[in-house]
Scaffold this active site. Structure first.
Site, PDB file in Angstrom:
ATOM      1  CG  MET A  50      -2.084   0.949   1.118  1.00  0.00           C
ATOM      2  SD  MET A  50      -3.153   0.548  -0.284  1.00  0.00           S
ATOM      3  CE  MET A  50      -3.371   2.173  -1.010  1.00  0.00           C
ATOM      4  CE1 TYR A  51       5.802   5.281   2.650  1.00  0.00           C
ATOM      5  CE2 TYR A  51       7.362   3.784   1.618  1.00  0.00           C
ATOM      6  CZ  TYR A  51       7.077   4.996   2.205  1.00  0.00           C
ATOM      7  OH  TYR A  51       8.078   5.928   2.357  1.00  0.00           O
TER       8      TYR A  51
END
Length: 257
Positions: A160-161
Site C-alpha cells: 500500500m505504501y
C-alpha cells in the site's frame, strides 16, 4: 569524517520543506539552511519549532514554521502563502511529508489505506499545485519529491505504501515534462531504509521488517539521513538545471541500472 558541505549555493533562495519535524525532513532542513537557504518548514507533528531551531542553528538563514495538514489543498496553500508573504518568493519545494502505515496488505482497512495515500501522494499533489504558479511566474523552480526505493524492489509489507509512493514517482515525470520549458525541474529522491531516530529505536513490531530490508542492501547498512539530504540538496540546487524527471535512488545498490 563528515561529508564536506558545499558553499552557500542556496544564498537568497527560499525553500519549503514538508515533513520537517524529524527524520529525513529535519536532515534536509539542516542541509539547506547550512547552504544559505531561507526555510519554510511545515509538519503536523508536535515539536516543529524546536526541531527547526535546533537544525538551523545560530547564524543561519531566516526561517519560519507552519503547522498544517498538507493532505488538504487549504493546508498546502497556507504553507506557500507563508513563503510568499514572509520572503516574497519560493524557489525550492521539497515534498518530504509522508510516512506509511506499513503492514501486510490484507491487514489494511479502508481507513489505513486512505491515510497512507493521503500522507504520501495527496500531500505532494497539493503542495505542487500551490507552489507551481509562483515558480512559473518567476521562471525558476526546483521541486524535489521524496519517494521510496521500495517502489522498485517490492519491499516486504509495503504494497500500500508503494502504491502511494509510486504515484509520487509518476507525478514527477509528468510534471517534469509539462514544466520543462518554464525553468522548473521536478525530480524524486528514492531512499531505501534510512537510519532515522524511529528506525534506530528498533520498535519491536518492525524488527523483522528492518532485518529483511537490510538483507537486500549490498553495501550492508541503511542510509544515513545526511546521505539522503545530500541527494536532495543537489537536485534542489541551481547547478542541477539539466536534471529533470528523474528518480534518483539512494539505496546502497539495492536496485541497479
Amino acid at each position: 569524517m563528515p561529508a564536506r558541505v558545499p558553499d552557500r549555493r542556496f544564498e537568497g533562495r527560499v525553500a519549503v520543506v514538508t515533513g520537517a519535524a524529524g527524520g529525513i525532513g529535519s536532515g534536509i532542513v539542516r542541509r539547506l539552511a547550512a547552504e544559505g537557504a531561507r526555510i519554510v518548514a511545515t509538519d503536523r507533528a508536535d515539536g516543529l519549532d524546536e526541531t527547526v531551531a535546533k537544525e538551523v542553528g545560530d547564524g543561519a538563514g531566516d526561517w519560519v514554521t507552519v503547522a498544517a495538514d498538507l493532505s488538504s489543498s487549504e493546508g498546502a496553500e497556507q504553507v506557500v502563502a507563508t513563503a510568499i508573504d514572509r520572503f516574497g518568493r519560493l524557489d525550492v519545494l521539497v515534498n518530504n511529508a509522508g510516512g506509511g502505515i506499513i503492514k501486510p496488505f490484507l491487514d489494511h482497512t479502508p481507513e489505513t489505506m486512505r491515510e497512507t495515500v493521503d500522507r504520501n501522494l495527496w500531500t505532494t499533489v497539493h503542495c505542487c499545485r500551490a507552489a507551481l504558479p509562483h515558480m512559473v511566474a518567476a521562471g525558476y523552480g526546483r521541486i524535489v519529491n521524496v519517494g521510496a526505493d521500495s517502489v522498485r524492489n517490492g519491499l516486504y509489507e509495503h504494497a500500500m505504501y508503494n502504491a502511494a509512493k509510486g504515484g509520487v514517482h509518476g507525478l514527477t515525470t509528468g510534471l517534469a515534462r509539462e514544466f520543462a520549458q518554464a525553468g522548473i525541474t521536478v525530480n524524486t529522491v528514492a531512499p531505501t531504509g534510512t537510519d532515522t531516530p524511529t528506525v534506530l529505536s528498533r520498535p519491536p513490531d518492525a524488527v523483522e521488517r528492518y532485518r529483511k530490508t537490510a538483507a537486500l542492501i549490498p553495501i550492508g547498512r541503511f542510509a544515513t539521513v545526511e546521505e539522503v539530504a545530500s541527494a536532495v540538496a543537489y537536485l534542489a540546487a541551481e547547478e542541477a538545471g539539466f536534471v529533470t524527471g528523474q528518480v534518483v535512488s539512494v539505496n546502497g545498490g539495492t536496485a541497479m541500472l
